[in-house]
Design an enzyme around this catalytic site. Structure first.
Site, PDB file in Angstrom:
ATOM      1  N   ASN A 112       1.096  -1.160  -0.005  1.00  0.00           N
ATOM      2  CA  ASN A 112      -0.091  -0.172  -0.047  1.00  0.00           C
ATOM      3  C   ASN A 112       0.919   1.219  -0.050  1.00  0.00           C
ATOM      4  OD1 ASN A 112      -2.402   1.465   0.397  1.00  0.00           O
ATOM      5  ND2 ASN A 112      -1.773   1.717   2.466  1.00  0.00           N
ATOM      6  N   HIS A 114       0.776   5.063   1.442  1.00  0.00           N
ATOM      7  CA  HIS A 114       0.071   5.942   2.414  1.00  0.00           C
ATOM      8  C   HIS A 114       0.750   7.352   2.350  1.00  0.00           C
ATOM      9  CE1 HIS A 114      -2.506   6.876   5.997  1.00  0.00           C
ATOM     10  NE2 HIS A 114      -1.348   7.750   6.503  1.00  0.00           N
TER      11      HIS A 114
HETATM   12  C1  GRF Z   1      -2.759   8.661  -2.287  1.00  0.00           C
HETATM   13  O1  GRF Z   1      -2.200  10.088  -1.742  1.00  0.00           O
HETATM   14  C2  GRF Z   1      -2.229   7.527  -1.633  1.00  0.00           C
HETATM   15  O2  GRF Z   1      -1.274   7.766  -0.870  1.00  0.00           O
HETATM   16  C3  GRF Z   1      -3.721   7.345  -0.843  1.00  0.00           C
HETATM   17  O3  GRF Z   1      -4.430   7.627  -1.541  1.00  0.00           O
HETATM   18  C4  GRF Z   1      -4.180   8.547  -2.471  1.00  0.00           C
HETATM   19  C5  GRF Z   1      -4.863   8.088  -4.028  1.00  0.00           C
HETATM   20  O4  GRF Z   1      -4.336   9.046  -4.755  1.00  0.00           O
HETATM   21  N1  GRF Z   1      -3.347   5.893  -0.227  1.00  0.00           N
HETATM   22  P1  GRF Z   1      -4.589   8.609  -6.413  1.00  0.00           P
HETATM   23  O5  GRF Z   1      -6.097   7.903  -6.487  1.00  0.00           O
HETATM   24  O6  GRF Z   1      -3.692   7.633  -6.720  1.00  0.00           O
HETATM   25  O7  GRF Z   1      -4.520   9.866  -7.131  1.00  0.00           O
END
Ligand code: GRF
Length: 225
Positions: A112, A114
């Site tokens: 994942n 974050h």
């Molecule tokens: C990102 O900031 C990621 O860290 C978090 O959700 C966001 C997703 O952004 N888990 P995207 O959909 O990839 O633009």
């Protein structure tokens, strides 16, 4: 001799899909030697599904609503991961907990990203913009993305890579989010490439308090011009 099979990545995403797009761009450029097995979203309106389809990858909307219950949604996820022979499951902005059956099938093969420096600003309630609002409200001077293994404890899997983003005094949460997202796009694919190549290894046992072995990854970076 048969060519070795490509490493196959499945992506779960709920939102805009900019991380998915960054990964697809790197796959297309040959920087990330892998195939996109499929993309799944719990949100039928997720732009991530459209981005996947535009690139020719299978894209599925799977939720308790679409499948008629949480158990059926879980079973469908497991079937898709099996049928598409996914080697790795990447969560790229997936806003739902990963069902236990999926974690069991993909043990030590779910990562994942974050948007904060875990373990700060992680766990339930810290998602999306709320993460950056928390960072600004607390007066943090640094933030940055964390890539980590996924287990059954929210945001607690072993940390694979973190990058630091300065947060100048008076920053708006939006600006912090944009700066962090830029680092996500720059680094997520590199972590996945290193993970696929065995240059970053989660430790057996899945204890959140222990560090992964990333020595080969850092050694590789040091050799880059
Ligand atoms: C990102 O900031 C990621 O860290 C978090 O959700 C966001 C997703 O952004 N888990 P995207 O959909 O990839 O633009």
């Amino acid at each position: 001799m048969a060519a070795s099979a490509a490493y196959r990545i499945a992506v779960f995403a709920s939102g805009g899909g900019s991380n998915l797009q960054a990964l697809m761009d790197r796959m297309r450029a040959g920087d990330l030697p892998a195939d996109l097995a499929f993309v799944l979203s719990n949100n039928s309106n997720s732009p991530a599904l459209g981005k996947a389809r535009a690139s020719g990858a299978p894209a599925y909307h799977v939720s308790a609503l679409s499948e008629g219950g949480e158990d059926r949604a879980e079973a469908r996820m497991v079937d898709l991961l099996r049928d598409h022979r996914a080697d790795l499951l990447v969560l790229a902005g997936y806003m739902k907990p990963v069902p236990s059956g999926v974690l069991a099938l993909m043990k030590n093969r779910v990562v994942n990203i974050h948007p904060a420096l875990l373990p700060a600003f992680g766990g339930r309630g810290f998602y999306g913009h709320k993460v950056h609002e928390g960072v600004v409200a607390r007066g943090c001077q640094f933030s940055g993305p964390t890539t980590h293994m996924v287990n059954d404890r929210y945001d607690e899997g072993q940390i694979l890579l973190q990058r630091v983003v300065p947060v100048p005094p008076g920053s708006a949460a939006d600006a912090v989010g944009a700066a962090v997202l830029q680092q996500e796009h720059a680094w997520f694919w590199q972590v996945i490439r290193a993970f696929a190549a065995g240059a970053i290894k989660p430790l057996p046992g899945d204890e959140p308090g222990r560090a992964v072995d990333a020595s080969a990854f850092w050694a590789g970076l040091a050799k880059q011009p």
